[in-house]
Scaffold this motif. Sequence first.
Motif, PDB file in Angstrom:
ATOM      1  N   THR A  41      98.672 -85.060  77.646  1.00 52.72           N
ATOM      2  CA  THR A  41      99.912 -84.595  77.027  1.00 52.72           C
ATOM      3  C   THR A  41     100.645 -85.747  76.351  1.00 52.72           C
ATOM      4  OG1 THR A  41     100.150 -82.870  78.703  1.00 52.72           O
ATOM      5  CG2 THR A  41     102.099 -83.424  77.424  1.00 52.72           C
ATOM      6  N   VAL A  42     100.749 -86.875  77.045  1.00 46.26           N
ATOM      7  CA  VAL A  42     101.432 -88.044  76.489  1.00 46.26           C
ATOM      8  C   VAL A  42     100.764 -88.495  75.197  1.00 46.26           C
ATOM      9  CG1 VAL A  42     101.913 -90.493  76.852  1.00 46.26           C
ATOM     10  CG2 VAL A  42     102.379 -88.847  78.676  1.00 46.26           C
ATOM     11  N   VAL A  43      99.446 -88.603  75.223  1.00 46.93           N
ATOM     12  CA  VAL A  43      98.720 -89.073  74.034  1.00 46.93           C
ATOM     13  C   VAL A  43      98.852 -88.083  72.883  1.00 46.93           C
ATOM     14  CG1 VAL A  43      96.426 -89.619  73.108  1.00 46.93           C
ATOM     15  CG2 VAL A  43      97.096 -90.461  75.365  1.00 46.93           C
ATOM     16  N   LEU A  44      98.707 -86.790  73.175  1.00 45.75           N
ATOM     17  CA  LEU A  44      98.791 -85.782  72.119  1.00 45.75           C
ATOM     18  C   LEU A  44     100.181 -85.756  71.493  1.00 45.75           C
ATOM     19  CD1 LEU A  44      96.787 -82.773  73.624  1.00 45.75           C
ATOM     20  CD2 LEU A  44      96.095 -84.306  71.777  1.00 45.75           C
ATOM     21  N   TRP A  45     101.218 -85.704  72.328  1.00 50.64           N
ATOM     22  CA  TRP A  45     102.575 -85.632  71.783  1.00 50.64           C
ATOM     23  C   TRP A  45     102.973 -86.931  71.088  1.00 50.64           C
ATOM     24  CZ3 TRP A  45     105.232 -82.635  76.381  1.00 50.64           C
ATOM     25  CH2 TRP A  45     104.849 -81.301  76.306  1.00 50.64           C
ATOM     26  N   ALA A  46     102.474 -88.072  71.579  1.00 51.52           N
ATOM     27  CA  ALA A  46     102.763 -89.342  70.910  1.00 51.52           C
ATOM     28  C   ALA A  46     102.064 -89.417  69.551  1.00 51.52           C
ATOM     29  CB  ALA A  46     102.319 -90.509  71.796  1.00 51.52           C
ATOM     30  N   SER A  47     100.833 -88.939  69.485  1.00 49.46           N
ATOM     31  CA  SER A  47     100.082 -89.007  68.226  1.00 49.46           C
ATOM     32  C   SER A  47     100.652 -88.094  67.159  1.00 49.46           C
ATOM     33  CB  SER A  47      98.615 -88.645  68.481  1.00 49.46           C
ATOM     34  OG  SER A  47      98.482 -87.259  68.811  1.00 49.46           O
ATOM     35  N   ALA A  48     101.464 -87.123  67.563  1.00 48.68           N
ATOM     36  CA  ALA A  48     102.033 -86.189  66.588  1.00 48.68           C
ATOM     37  C   ALA A  48     102.958 -86.897  65.603  1.00 48.68           C
ATOM     38  CB  ALA A  48     102.791 -85.076  67.304  1.00 48.68           C
ATOM     39  N   PHE A  49     103.671 -87.909  66.056  1.00 47.07           N
ATOM     40  CA  PHE A  49     104.636 -88.571  65.173  1.00 47.07           C
ATOM     41  C   PHE A  49     103.961 -89.248  63.973  1.00 47.07           C
ATOM     42  CE2 PHE A  49     106.925 -88.096  69.183  1.00 47.07           C
ATOM     43  CZ  PHE A  49     108.137 -87.588  68.742  1.00 47.07           C
ATOM     44  N   PRO A  50     102.932 -90.077  64.162  1.00 47.03           N
ATOM     45  CA  PRO A  50     102.249 -90.611  62.979  1.00 47.03           C
ATOM     46  C   PRO A  50     101.482 -89.546  62.200  1.00 47.03           C
ATOM     47  CG  PRO A  50     101.165 -91.347  65.002  1.00 47.03           C
ATOM     48  CD  PRO A  50     102.454 -90.721  65.404  1.00 47.03           C
ATOM     49  N   ALA A  51     100.953 -88.524  62.892  1.00 41.95           N
ATOM     50  CA  ALA A  51     100.235 -87.453  62.196  1.00 41.95           C
ATOM     51  C   ALA A  51     101.165 -86.710  61.236  1.00 41.95           C
ATOM     52  CB  ALA A  51      99.623 -86.484  63.204  1.00 41.95           C
ATOM     53  N   ILE A  52     102.419 -86.577  61.601  1.00 42.08           N
ATOM     54  CA  ILE A  52     103.389 -85.929  60.715  1.00 42.08           C
ATOM     55  C   ILE A  52     103.534 -86.722  59.422  1.00 42.08           C
ATOM     56  CG2 ILE A  52     105.876 -85.483  60.425  1.00 42.08           C
ATOM     57  CD1 ILE A  52     105.904 -84.623  63.387  1.00 42.08           C
ATOM     58  N   ARG A  53     103.585 -88.046  59.533  1.00 40.56           N
ATOM     59  CA  ARG A  53     103.711 -88.881  58.328  1.00 40.56           C
ATOM     60  C   ARG A  53     102.537 -88.651  57.382  1.00 40.56           C
ATOM     61  NH1 ARG A  53     108.248 -92.107  57.277  1.00 40.56           N
ATOM     62  NH2 ARG A  53     106.935 -93.822  56.620  1.00 40.56           N
ATOM     63  N   VAL A  54     101.353 -88.482  57.938  1.00 45.23           N
ATOM     64  CA  VAL A  54     100.168 -88.231  57.110  1.00 45.23           C
ATOM     65  C   VAL A  54     100.241 -86.840  56.492  1.00 45.23           C
ATOM     66  CG1 VAL A  54      97.656 -87.993  57.132  1.00 45.23           C
ATOM     67  CG2 VAL A  54      98.746 -89.811  58.477  1.00 45.23           C
ATOM     68  N   GLY A  55     100.642 -85.850  57.276  1.00 44.78           N
ATOM     69  CA  GLY A  55     100.696 -84.483  56.788  1.00 44.78           C
ATOM     70  C   GLY A  55     101.729 -84.258  55.711  1.00 44.78           C
ATOM     71  N   LEU A  56     102.799 -85.049  55.738  1.00 39.94           N
ATOM     72  CA  LEU A  56     103.850 -84.889  54.729  1.00 39.94           C
ATOM     73  C   LEU A  56     103.362 -85.242  53.335  1.00 39.94           C
ATOM     74  CD1 LEU A  56     106.905 -86.363  56.699  1.00 39.94           C
ATOM     75  CD2 LEU A  56     106.627 -83.994  55.937  1.00 39.94           C
ATOM     76  N   GLU A  57     102.345 -86.101  53.256  1.00 36.58           N
ATOM     77  CA  GLU A  57     101.801 -86.484  51.954  1.00 36.58           C
ATOM     78  C   GLU A  57     101.016 -85.323  51.368  1.00 36.58           C
ATOM     79  OE1 GLU A  57     102.291 -89.227  50.254  1.00 36.58           O
ATOM     80  OE2 GLU A  57     103.511 -90.181  51.809  1.00 36.58           O
ATOM     81  N   GLY A  58     101.607 -84.628  50.421  1.00 39.56           N
ATOM     82  CA  GLY A  58     100.914 -83.518  49.773  1.00 39.56           C
ATOM     83  C   GLY A  58     101.432 -82.162  50.204  1.00 39.56           C
ATOM     84  N   LEU A  59     101.710 -81.990  51.506  1.00 38.39           N
ATOM     85  CA  LEU A  59     102.203 -80.704  51.975  1.00 38.39           C
ATOM     86  C   LEU A  59     103.722 -80.608  51.910  1.00 38.39           C
ATOM     87  CD1 LEU A  59      99.913 -80.089  55.088  1.00 38.39           C
ATOM     88  CD2 LEU A  59      99.945 -78.765  52.964  1.00 38.39           C
ATOM     89  N   GLY A  60     104.397 -81.725  52.074  1.00 42.87           N
ATOM     90  CA  GLY A  60     105.846 -81.719  52.063  1.00 42.87           C
ATOM     91  C   GLY A  60     106.416 -81.193  53.369  1.00 42.87           C
ATOM     92  N   VAL A  61     107.732 -81.231  53.464  1.00 50.63           N
ATOM     93  CA  VAL A  61     108.411 -80.822  54.691  1.00 50.63           C
ATOM     94  C   VAL A  61     108.166 -79.353  55.005  1.00 50.63           C
ATOM     95  CG1 VAL A  61     110.670 -80.504  55.771  1.00 50.63           C
ATOM     96  CG2 VAL A  61     110.189 -82.595  54.484  1.00 50.63           C
ATOM     97  N   ALA A  62     108.388 -78.475  54.031  1.00 48.13           N
ATOM     98  CA  ALA A  62     108.261 -77.032  54.263  1.00 48.13           C
ATOM     99  C   ALA A  62     106.820 -76.647  54.555  1.00 48.13           C
ATOM    100  CB  ALA A  62     108.781 -76.262  53.051  1.00 48.13           C
ATOM    101  N   GLY A  63     105.889 -77.161  53.763  1.00 51.79           N
ATOM    102  CA  GLY A  63     104.491 -76.796  53.940  1.00 51.79           C
ATOM    103  C   GLY A  63     103.938 -77.230  55.280  1.00 51.79           C
TER     104      GLY A  63
END
Length: 305
Positions: A13-35
């Motif tokens: 749980t710790v690793v998954l929830w911690a990894s979400a923060f940098p993964a969000i930065r990657v996902g924002l490139e191209g998809l944007g906040v709403a997407g």
Amino acid sequence: MKSSPRFLALAGTVVLWASAFPAIRVGLEGLGVAGLSFLRLAVASVALAVVAPLTGVRRPRGRDLPLILLCGLTGMSAYQVLLNWGEVHVPAGTASLLVALAPVFSVLLATAFLGEALTVRIVLGSLVAIAGAAVIAFAHGGARVSAGALVVLAAAVVQGTYHVATKPLLGRYSGLEVACYAMWAGTALLLPLAPGTVAAMAHAPAAALGSAVYLGLLPSALGFVIWGYAVARTTLAVSTAALYLVPPVAIAVAFVWLGETPHWIELAGGVLGIAGVVLINRRRSPAGAVPGARAQRSATAKVTT
């Protein structure tokens, strides 16, 4: 060795929830906040819909639908949009430090609306944690507050609201059931973003799409499942202490994955914030508390992404 699965679940749980923060930065490139907000919730909702029949998830009662809607609005819809919006301007590690303050707002809201006692320890812990948030918000701007930090702090506030809103539901449903209901409600509330998400997906890079799928399947869907397993089998002290590791692990993952190095002032503010949360949560569990009650109480100490 019999107790190892519960600790593996906590570590996961710790690793998954911690990894979400940098993964969000990657996902924002191209998809944007709403997407990214809608796609992540949609993927998680589908995954939980597949798991639900296998885990005995029941249909909610009609009288609980307004509270479920509130949980979906705060803990899923608003949280995702605010966190993603904030991470456009705030590094992943900094965002994790601010979101770690969600339990502070949970306790304050529970005191105001659920009649929980306001102790000196809660007041002092809240002041320390809020001071830490202020340090982070002013870390780079001198006398100016970072707008991005305030947006992420707002995400922590709505996440804290979610934890309080789930408490009555956790008396009638399992933690997994509440997570499913909230995820589905939150996804439904973001349906107006679906057309724009489809359009963004057509031009988004593969890394962004992969990140959105990862966020939906692992930190969101699997994270809730293994968290529920862990908190039902560990004490409040152990499960809460494990979640204090989310920000440092997020900072480490962001450094390796994105090359982000947090400012020392942000780290100092993060230490203050977590110290405040620790102080608030240094309350003894009542003697003889059953695992279900421990799981319900630890929901107020949960840090999610």
